[in-house]
Design an enzyme around this catalytic site. Structure first.
Site, PDB file in Angstrom:
ATOM      1  N   TYR A 173      55.142 -31.095  56.615  1.00 38.86           N
ATOM      2  CA  TYR A 173      55.396 -32.215  56.944  1.00 38.86           C
ATOM      3  C   TYR A 173      55.761 -32.229  58.149  1.00 38.86           C
ATOM      4  O   TYR A 173      54.749 -33.174  59.252  1.00 38.86           O
ATOM      5  CB  TYR A 173      57.061 -32.029  55.683  1.00 38.86           C
ATOM      6  CG  TYR A 173      58.252 -33.070  56.644  1.00 38.86           C
ATOM      7  CD1 TYR A 173      58.106 -35.076  56.141  1.00 38.86           C
ATOM      8  CD2 TYR A 173      59.201 -33.295  57.699  1.00 38.86           C
ATOM      9  CE1 TYR A 173      58.538 -34.926  56.987  1.00 38.86           C
ATOM     10  CE2 TYR A 173      59.416 -33.680  58.528  1.00 38.86           C
ATOM     11  CZ  TYR A 173      59.789 -35.340  58.145  1.00 38.86           C
ATOM     12  OH  TYR A 173      59.991 -36.193  58.519  1.00 38.86           O
ATOM     13  N   LYS A 177      52.883 -34.465  60.558  1.00 39.71           N
ATOM     14  CA  LYS A 177      53.801 -35.963  61.654  1.00 39.71           C
ATOM     15  C   LYS A 177      53.774 -35.965  62.975  1.00 39.71           C
ATOM     16  O   LYS A 177      53.047 -36.112  63.219  1.00 39.71           O
ATOM     17  CB  LYS A 177      55.142 -35.832  61.123  1.00 39.71           C
ATOM     18  CG  LYS A 177      56.340 -36.460  60.076  1.00 39.71           C
ATOM     19  CD  LYS A 177      56.010 -37.093  59.747  1.00 39.71           C
ATOM     20  CE  LYS A 177      56.828 -37.682  58.617  1.00 39.71           C
ATOM     21  NZ  LYS A 177      56.296 -39.659  58.914  1.00 39.71           N
ATOM     22  N   ILE A 205      68.356 -37.894  59.491  1.00 37.38           N
ATOM     23  CA  ILE A 205      69.631 -38.450  59.443  1.00 37.38           C
ATOM     24  C   ILE A 205      69.908 -38.202  58.144  1.00 37.38           C
ATOM     25  O   ILE A 205      69.788 -37.682  57.355  1.00 37.38           O
ATOM     26  CB  ILE A 205      68.250 -39.725  58.479  1.00 37.38           C
ATOM     27  CG1 ILE A 205      67.451 -40.346  59.538  1.00 37.38           C
ATOM     28  CG2 ILE A 205      68.961 -40.548  58.376  1.00 37.38           C
ATOM     29  CD1 ILE A 205      67.727 -41.172  60.732  1.00 37.38           C
TER      30      ILE A 205
END
Length: 261
Positions: A173, A177, A205
């Site tokens: 991940y 990114k 988030i």
């Protein structure tokens, strides 16, 4: 102040939490939207919500953009129905808390299959979709490409916040990114001066994660809380509009100060 009337926007990962928030914001700002997501049911739900809320017709394409064949289909569909694309938001992503086997797991148990999938979804698909839509993007007005990355594309994770929880931080991940963040710079240099390319990097988030994780994470931010989908919208609208017409190749952190604490 932000008026996107007469703008045509394409949003990938549109059925996700951040993607759907971006779609709603762009519609509210006056843009025509083409929403793309691999999950047909999420797209239908989004379309019904947007159509009811804004009394407009949301165009949807239920395809997985990590497939080369599907990218070709998307190119054909968009070229047949639109003369230009002004805004492209790449919100598609294989997220850190996915339930895929060998993904949200400690280092020694992370598997090659989800690693490859993460690179395909989070990085490769974005590059080749932009490549496929290049001609339509060139015909846009103050064309803006916005890639949704992550703070973990620029910073190493603080593994202490994951201790004693069932949450982990998959290497692929962060690495995918990171690649996306740097690819933004490469594309900004390659596609200038007609197309601007920028990155938005959200922090964590809040989505009902383990309370231990949430409490530790919040202590690592200057604003003392996790982010919400709505927190991402302002930066996306700014980069989508002519208010940012002299900005390209940049990465905006939307993280409550996590990155400087």
């Amino acid at each position: 102040m932000i008026n996107l009337n007469n703008k045509v926007s394409v949003v990938t990962g549109a059925g996700g939490y951040i993607g759907s928030a971006i779609v709603n914001a762009l519609v509210e700002s006056g843009s025509t939207i083409i929403a793309i997501d691999s999950n047909k049911s999420r797209l239908i739900k989004l379309r019904n919500t947007v159509n009811r809320k804004y009394n407009t017709l949301l165009e949807t394409i239920p395809l997985d953009v990590s497939s080369a064949k599907n990218i070709a289909k998307i190119k054909s569909m968009l070229s047949s129905n639109f003369k230009k694309i002004d805004i492209l938001v790449n919100s598609v992503g294989m997220v850190g808390d996915s339930k895929i086997k060998g993904w949200n797991t400690p280092f020694d148990k992370q598997l090659i299959s989800p690693w490859k999938k993460a690179i395909d979804v989070n990085l490769t698909s974005v590059f080749f979709l932009i490549q496929a839509l290049r001609k339509l993007l060139d015909k846009g007005t103050d064309t803006s490409v916005i890639n949704i990355s992550s703070i973990y594309g620029s910073f190493a994770p603080d593994f202490d916040i994951y201790k004693n929880t069932k949450l982990y931080n998959p290497a692929a991940y962060s690495i995918s990114k990171a690649g996306l963040t740097h690819m933004t710079k490469w594309l900004a240099a390659s596609l200038a001066p007609n197309i601007r390319v920028n990155t938005v990097s959200p922090g964590g988030i809040y989505r009902n994660q383990d309370k231990k994780f949430v409490n530790k994470y919040c202590k690592n931010t200057l604003l003392g809380r996790m982010g919400k989908e709505e927190d991402i919208i302002g930066s996306v609208l700014f980069l989508a509009s002519n208010m940012s017409s002299y900005i390209t190749g940049q990465n905006i952190f939307v993280d409550g100060g996590w990155s400087i604490k």
